[in-house]
Design a protein around this motif. Structure first.
Motif, PDB file in Angstrom:
ATOM      1  N   SER A  53       1.858   4.493   2.973  1.00  0.00           N
ATOM      2  CA  SER A  53       0.434   4.726   2.785  1.00  0.00           C
ATOM      3  C   SER A  53      -0.344   4.047   3.891  1.00  0.00           C
ATOM      4  O   SER A  53       0.143   3.132   4.543  1.00  0.00           O
ATOM      5  CB  SER A  53      -0.032   4.204   1.418  1.00  0.00           C
ATOM      6  OG  SER A  53       0.139   2.806   1.351  1.00  0.00           O
ATOM      7  N   TRP A 101      -5.347   3.817  -5.008  1.00  0.00           N
ATOM      8  CA  TRP A 101      -4.509   4.750  -4.238  1.00  0.00           C
ATOM      9  C   TRP A 101      -4.942   6.176  -4.508  1.00  0.00           C
ATOM     10  O   TRP A 101      -5.338   6.536  -5.616  1.00  0.00           O
ATOM     11  CB  TRP A 101      -3.048   4.625  -4.656  1.00  0.00           C
ATOM     12  CG  TRP A 101      -2.351   3.384  -4.200  1.00  0.00           C
ATOM     13  CD1 TRP A 101      -2.720   2.095  -4.449  1.00  0.00           C
ATOM     14  CD2 TRP A 101      -1.146   3.305  -3.456  1.00  0.00           C
ATOM     15  NE1 TRP A 101      -1.811   1.233  -3.905  1.00  0.00           N
ATOM     16  CE2 TRP A 101      -0.829   1.948  -3.284  1.00  0.00           C
ATOM     17  CE3 TRP A 101      -0.291   4.264  -2.911  1.00  0.00           C
ATOM     18  CZ2 TRP A 101       0.290   1.512  -2.597  1.00  0.00           C
ATOM     19  CZ3 TRP A 101       0.832   3.825  -2.230  1.00  0.00           C
ATOM     20  CH2 TRP A 101       1.107   2.457  -2.071  1.00  0.00           C
ATOM     21  N   GLN A 108      -4.715   3.816   0.523  1.00  0.00           N
ATOM     22  CA  GLN A 108      -5.222   2.759  -0.340  1.00  0.00           C
ATOM     23  C   GLN A 108      -6.626   2.425   0.174  1.00  0.00           C
ATOM     24  O   GLN A 108      -6.769   1.988   1.310  1.00  0.00           O
ATOM     25  CB  GLN A 108      -4.351   1.518  -0.259  1.00  0.00           C
ATOM     26  CG  GLN A 108      -2.930   1.722  -0.737  1.00  0.00           C
ATOM     27  CD  GLN A 108      -2.131   0.450  -0.574  1.00  0.00           C
ATOM     28  OE1 GLN A 108      -2.519  -0.602  -1.071  1.00  0.00           O
ATOM     29  NE2 GLN A 108      -1.019   0.536   0.128  1.00  0.00           N
TER      30      GLN A 108
END
Length: 185
Positions: A91, A120, A130
């Motif tokens: 991420s 998220w 995030q």
């Protein structure tokens, strides 16, 4: 910035080259994804687009890679086919100073994608993000474990981060009473 000689012309060219560059695999959406991301972040641009030639494996003339920059961070997107998918195992973190900033990035990035939990989300191309306040790290690194536990408990109950609720949890203010300090008996 690296200064190198072009292998074909011998002319000096300049290449932006950082030590570590995230390389993102897409089926066929690399260019669309890069354009989407560049439209959201300041100081961002598409640097180069490379196309497949006769050798493939993609169709001749179709986009192979897109080198782009988001807020100064270089990324490479590849149209590599359906063999691999982006997952939550990777991420990108967007550090935000205010709730307004959290809300803005959240709205832009989640459009066409889906909300997950704890700040998220997964965008419409499958990349996870995030969207978090810059104060989250210091809150979670506090030596007072009761504080860090309250912050974690608060996060677990959130989808998009509510900065005021995190601050109340950190200070031990109950959420329902508008900031009055919780008393222990």
């Amino acid at each position: 910035m690296a200064r190198v000689a072009s292998p074909l012309s011998g002319r000096t060219i300049f290449l932006f080259m950082q030590k570590i560059t995230p390389f993102l695999w897409f089926d066929t959406q690399a260019e669309d994804a890069a354009k989407f991301y560049v439209s959201i972040f300041k100081k961002s641009k598409i640097r180069t687009v490379t196309r497949y030639g006769e050798a493939g494996p993609g169709p001749k003339g179709s986009v192979m890679t897109v080198v782009f920059e988001l807020a100064g961070q270089e990324f490479i997107a590849l149209n590599g086919g359906p063999h691999h998918k982006l997952t939550e195992a990777f991420s990108c973190v967007v550090n935000c100073k205010t709730q307004k900033e959290i809300d803005w990035y959240w709205k832009k990035l989640v459009k066409g994608g889906k909300e997950i939990q704890c700040g998220w989300l997964k965008d419409k191309f499958g990349l996870c993000w995030q969207v978090v306040p810059t104060t989250l790290g210091p809150m979670l690194q506090d030596k007072d474990l009761a504080r860090t536990n309250r912050v974690m408990e608060a996060i677990f109950g959130m989808v998009k981060i509510d900065l005021a609720a995190l601050q109340r949890a950190y200070r031990n203010f109950p959420a329902k009473t508008g900031g009055r300090k919780r008393t222990t008996r």
